[in-house]
Design a protein around this motif. Structure first.
Motif, PDB file in Angstrom:
ATOM      1  N   VAL A  35       0.582  -1.111   0.081  1.00 39.52           N
ATOM      2  CA  VAL A  35      -0.251  -0.030  -0.161  1.00 39.52           C
ATOM      3  C   VAL A  35       0.622   1.118   0.133  1.00 39.52           C
ATOM      4  O   VAL A  35       0.876   2.338  -0.878  1.00 39.52           O
ATOM      5  CB  VAL A  35      -1.314   0.015   1.294  1.00 39.52           C
ATOM      6  CG1 VAL A  35      -1.756   1.244   1.307  1.00 39.52           C
ATOM      7  CG2 VAL A  35      -2.105  -1.098   1.226  1.00 39.52           C
ATOM      8  N   ALA A  36       2.241   1.426   0.596  1.00 37.19           N
ATOM      9  CA  ALA A  36       2.877   2.500   0.733  1.00 37.19           C
ATOM     10  C   ALA A  36       2.955   2.866  -0.195  1.00 37.19           C
ATOM     11  O   ALA A  36       3.945   4.209  -0.512  1.00 37.19           O
ATOM     12  CB  ALA A  36       4.308   2.505   2.171  1.00 37.19           C
ATOM     13  N   ALA A  37       4.144   1.803  -1.122  1.00 40.48           N
ATOM     14  CA  ALA A  37       4.414   1.804  -2.401  1.00 40.48           C
ATOM     15  C   ALA A  37       3.807   2.282  -3.565  1.00 40.48           C
ATOM     16  O   ALA A  37       3.742   2.623  -4.497  1.00 40.48           O
ATOM     17  CB  ALA A  37       4.899   0.463  -3.304  1.00 40.48           C
ATOM     18  N   LEU A  38       2.109   2.572  -3.649  1.00 39.21           N
ATOM     19  CA  LEU A  38       1.363   2.437  -4.439  1.00 39.21           C
ATOM     20  C   LEU A  38       0.426   3.879  -3.676  1.00 39.21           C
ATOM     21  O   LEU A  38       0.041   4.106  -4.734  1.00 39.21           O
ATOM     22  CB  LEU A  38       0.041   1.404  -4.341  1.00 39.21           C
ATOM     23  CG  LEU A  38       1.105   0.270  -5.901  1.00 39.21           C
ATOM     24  CD1 LEU A  38      -0.224  -1.031  -5.477  1.00 39.21           C
ATOM     25  CD2 LEU A  38       1.156   0.298  -6.917  1.00 39.21           C
ATOM     26  N   SER A  39       0.325   4.221  -3.328  1.00 41.48           N
ATOM     27  CA  SER A  39      -0.755   5.275  -2.417  1.00 41.48           C
ATOM     28  C   SER A  39       0.061   6.444  -1.381  1.00 41.48           C
ATOM     29  O   SER A  39       1.473   6.004  -1.040  1.00 41.48           O
ATOM     30  CB  SER A  39      -1.149   4.677  -1.431  1.00 41.48           C
ATOM     31  OG  SER A  39      -2.386   3.655  -2.703  1.00 41.48           O
ATOM     32  N   ARG A  40      -0.405   7.305  -1.836  1.00 45.99           N
ATOM     33  CA  ARG A  40       0.276   9.042  -1.125  1.00 45.99           C
ATOM     34  C   ARG A  40      -0.659   9.241   0.230  1.00 45.99           C
ATOM     35  O   ARG A  40      -2.155   9.166  -0.749  1.00 45.99           O
ATOM     36  CB  ARG A  40       1.022  10.097  -1.903  1.00 45.99           C
ATOM     37  CG  ARG A  40       2.269   9.662  -2.688  1.00 45.99           C
ATOM     38  CD  ARG A  40       2.692  10.047  -3.578  1.00 45.99           C
ATOM     39  NE  ARG A  40       3.978   9.844  -4.053  1.00 45.99           N
ATOM     40  CZ  ARG A  40       4.554  10.778  -5.756  1.00 45.99           C
ATOM     41  NH1 ARG A  40       3.029  11.064  -5.951  1.00 45.99           N
ATOM     42  NH2 ARG A  40       5.332  10.505  -5.731  1.00 45.99           N
ATOM     43  N   GLY A  41      -0.028   9.306   0.899  1.00 47.74           N
ATOM     44  CA  GLY A  41      -1.411  10.274   2.378  1.00 47.74           C
ATOM     45  C   GLY A  41      -1.949   9.334   2.645  1.00 47.74           C
ATOM     46  O   GLY A  41      -2.452   8.141   2.408  1.00 47.74           O
ATOM     47  N   GLU A  42      -2.501   9.152   3.830  1.00 51.97           N
ATOM     48  CA  GLU A  42      -2.869   8.862   4.862  1.00 51.97           C
ATOM     49  C   GLU A  42      -4.233   7.997   4.334  1.00 51.97           C
ATOM     50  O   GLU A  42      -5.026   6.740   4.151  1.00 51.97           O
ATOM     51  CB  GLU A  42      -3.626   9.366   6.265  1.00 51.97           C
ATOM     52  CG  GLU A  42      -2.466   8.936   7.695  1.00 51.97           C
ATOM     53  CD  GLU A  42      -2.715   9.577   8.584  1.00 51.97           C
ATOM     54  OE1 GLU A  42      -3.608   9.421   8.572  1.00 51.97           O
ATOM     55  OE2 GLU A  42      -1.789   9.502   9.574  1.00 51.97           O
ATOM     56  N   ASP A  43      -5.403   8.987   4.059  1.00 53.31           N
ATOM     57  CA  ASP A  43      -6.602   9.186   3.222  1.00 53.31           C
ATOM     58  C   ASP A  43      -6.364   7.905   1.939  1.00 53.31           C
ATOM     59  O   ASP A  43      -7.264   6.928   2.401  1.00 53.31           O
ATOM     60  CB  ASP A  43      -7.495   9.859   2.621  1.00 53.31           C
ATOM     61  CG  ASP A  43      -7.807  10.727   4.120  1.00 53.31           C
ATOM     62  OD1 ASP A  43      -7.314  10.592   5.012  1.00 53.31           O
ATOM     63  OD2 ASP A  43      -8.101  11.890   3.996  1.00 53.31           O
ATOM     64  N   ARG A  44      -5.486   8.194   1.702  1.00 49.04           N
ATOM     65  CA  ARG A  44      -5.492   6.663   0.054  1.00 49.04           C
ATOM     66  C   ARG A  44      -5.100   6.055   0.741  1.00 49.04           C
ATOM     67  O   ARG A  44      -5.638   3.971  -0.259  1.00 49.04           O
ATOM     68  CB  ARG A  44      -4.482   8.108  -0.717  1.00 49.04           C
ATOM     69  CG  ARG A  44      -5.032   9.028  -1.012  1.00 49.04           C
ATOM     70  CD  ARG A  44      -6.179   8.832  -2.125  1.00 49.04           C
ATOM     71  NE  ARG A  44      -5.895   8.201  -3.722  1.00 49.04           N
ATOM     72  CZ  ARG A  44      -6.920   6.844  -3.609  1.00 49.04           C
ATOM     73  NH1 ARG A  44      -7.459   6.582  -2.906  1.00 49.04           N
ATOM     74  NH2 ARG A  44      -6.596   6.148  -4.698  1.00 49.04           N
TER      75      ARG A  44
END
Length: 164
Positions: A35-44
């Motif tokens: 998830v960290a590799a694919l999305s930026r920001g807490e909400d995403r």
């Protein structure tokens, strides 16, 4: 007509105890890294993780407003985020972001979307085979649900299974 309660069609438990939340919806280290590799920001990140964990349990994408707040809160806590009871998408790109998250989850889990004539034809074949062995609509839906999951298909809506 069969009711969803009498079938094996997956749904969230009525009562989500802390033990169930821990067992069913806690992300692994590998999932957190993905998830960290694919999305930026807490909400995403939270949105993507909640969709991943819910899909792993249900084998279909639950509408955002139907995801139990306890699940969102548990996943947020596991990820070290502030408590939230609902995932959010930006108004400007909400549907696009939601569908991208669905595509990412399908790709990670190697799931085929239930859409188009090929998936329906496969489901009809499965249902016909099952109906030759079992007598009730409930049993046919149970067999169909099981086979579609085994064949790595996303489950269609319960109404779609009933129509088949």
């Amino acid at each position: 007509m069969a009711s969803v309660e009498r079938t094996a069609y997956p749904r969230f438990p009525r009562l989500l105890t802390p033990q169930k939340l821990q067992k069913l919806f806690s992300p692994s280290k590998d999932e957190v890294e993905w998830v960290a590799a694919l999305s930026r920001g807490e909400d995403r990140r939270l949105s993507l993780m909640v969709h991943l964990k819910c899909f792993q349990y249900l084998h279909f994408f639950q509408p955002v407003e139907s995801i139990p707040p306890e699940v969102v809160e548990h996943v947020a806590g596991c990820m070290g985020f502030a408590p939230q009871q609902q995932i959010r998408y930006p108004a400007s790109s909400g549907k696009v972001s939601l569908y991208r998250d669905h595509d990412k989850v399908r790709a990670r889990l190697k799931i085929r979307s239930y859409g188009g004539p090929q998936a329906r034809a496969e489901a009809v074949r499965i249902a016909r085979r099952a109906s030759a062995v079992v007598n009730t609509v409930v049993d046919v839906i149970n067999a169909l649900t099981t086979e579609l999951v085994i064949k790595d298909y996303e489950l269609p809506s319960f109404n779609t299974l009933q129509k088949i």
